[in-house]
Scaffold this motif. Sequence first.
Motif, PDB file in Angstrom:
ATOM      1  N   GLY A   1      -2.336   1.612   3.351  1.00  0.00           N
ATOM      2  CA  GLY A   1      -1.295   0.731   2.833  1.00  0.00           C
ATOM      3  C   GLY A   1      -1.822  -0.664   2.557  1.00  0.00           C
TER       4      GLY A   1
ATOM      5  N   PHE B   1      -2.388  -2.398  -1.203  1.00  0.00           N
ATOM      6  CA  PHE B   1      -1.841  -3.719  -1.506  1.00  0.00           C
ATOM      7  C   PHE B   1      -2.931  -4.631  -2.059  1.00  0.00           C
ATOM      8  CE2 PHE B   1      -1.200  -8.093   0.025  1.00  0.00           C
ATOM      9  CZ  PHE B   1      -0.061  -8.418  -0.696  1.00  0.00           C
TER      10      PHE B   1
ATOM     11  N   TRP C   1      -2.061  -2.018  -6.260  1.00  0.00           N
ATOM     12  CA  TRP C   1      -1.289  -0.856  -6.685  1.00  0.00           C
ATOM     13  C   TRP C   1       0.187  -1.218  -6.652  1.00  0.00           C
ATOM     14  CZ3 TRP C   1      -2.957   4.530  -4.513  1.00  0.00           C
ATOM     15  CH2 TRP C   1      -4.227   4.846  -4.989  1.00  0.00           C
ATOM     16  N   THR C   2       0.953  -0.628  -7.544  1.00  0.00           N
ATOM     17  CA  THR C   2       2.395  -0.840  -7.497  1.00  0.00           C
ATOM     18  C   THR C   2       2.964  -0.063  -6.304  1.00  0.00           C
ATOM     19  OG1 THR C   2       2.893   1.072  -8.889  1.00  0.00           O
ATOM     20  CG2 THR C   2       2.511  -1.042 -10.014  1.00  0.00           C
ATOM     21  N   HIS C   3       4.143  -0.459  -5.898  1.00  0.00           N
ATOM     22  CA  HIS C   3       4.776   0.230  -4.768  1.00  0.00           C
ATOM     23  C   HIS C   3       5.036   1.691  -5.101  1.00  0.00           C
ATOM     24  CE1 HIS C   3       7.179   0.870  -1.212  1.00  0.00           C
ATOM     25  NE2 HIS C   3       8.154   1.354  -1.976  1.00  0.00           N
ATOM     26  N   HIS C   4       5.439   1.963  -6.327  1.00  0.00           N
ATOM     27  CA  HIS C   4       5.721   3.339  -6.746  1.00  0.00           C
ATOM     28  C   HIS C   4       4.454   4.202  -6.681  1.00  0.00           C
ATOM     29  CE1 HIS C   4       7.638   6.630  -8.824  1.00  0.00           C
ATOM     30  NE2 HIS C   4       6.650   6.639  -9.709  1.00  0.00           N
TER      31      HIS C   4
ATOM     32  N   TYR D   1       1.722   3.674  -4.885  1.00  0.00           N
ATOM     33  CA  TYR D   1       1.320   3.869  -3.490  1.00  0.00           C
ATOM     34  C   TYR D   1       2.243   4.858  -2.787  1.00  0.00           C
ATOM     35  CZ  TYR D   1       0.780   3.298   1.455  1.00  0.00           C
ATOM     36  OH  TYR D   1       0.613   3.566   2.782  1.00  0.00           O
ATOM     37  N   HIS D   2       3.520   4.796  -3.059  1.00  0.00           N
ATOM     38  CA  HIS D   2       4.477   5.686  -2.412  1.00  0.00           C
ATOM     39  C   HIS D   2       4.167   7.155  -2.727  1.00  0.00           C
ATOM     40  CE1 HIS D   2       8.254   6.830  -0.562  1.00  0.00           C
ATOM     41  NE2 HIS D   2       8.551   7.535  -1.646  1.00  0.00           N
TER      42      HIS D   2
ATOM     43  N   ASP E   1       0.888   8.090  -0.909  1.00  0.00           N
ATOM     44  CA  ASP E   1       1.074   8.219   0.540  1.00  0.00           C
ATOM     45  C   ASP E   1       1.847   9.485   0.893  1.00  0.00           C
ATOM     46  OD1 ASP E   1       0.739   7.108   3.204  1.00  0.00           O
ATOM     47  OD2 ASP E   1       2.904   6.795   3.159  1.00  0.00           O
TER      48      ASP E   1
END
Length: 78
Positions: free
Chosen positions: A39, A43, A47-50, A52-53, A56
């Motif tokens: 994570g 960051f 990477w965008t949150h989408h 990375y989500h 992950d």
Amino acid sequence: MWLASLIGVAVLRLTTPIYILLHPYWITLASLLLDASDGYLAFRAKWTHHTYHIFDKLMDYWWYIWILIYSTELSIFP
């Protein structure tokens, strides 16, 4: 640099669950540490949150599959 480190962590997250059959305690600990570190690296790699989500969740599902494989090796009655 951050992206290369993230790729390294991703490779480790893909390979470490295989060893749960040999050392479940240590591999679980390693998986938790790798999960926490990716994570931060995502960051730093911007990477965008989408993105990375999705990454992950795929890694988590891979871990869950190996937990299920490991649990089939356990006896029901101690």
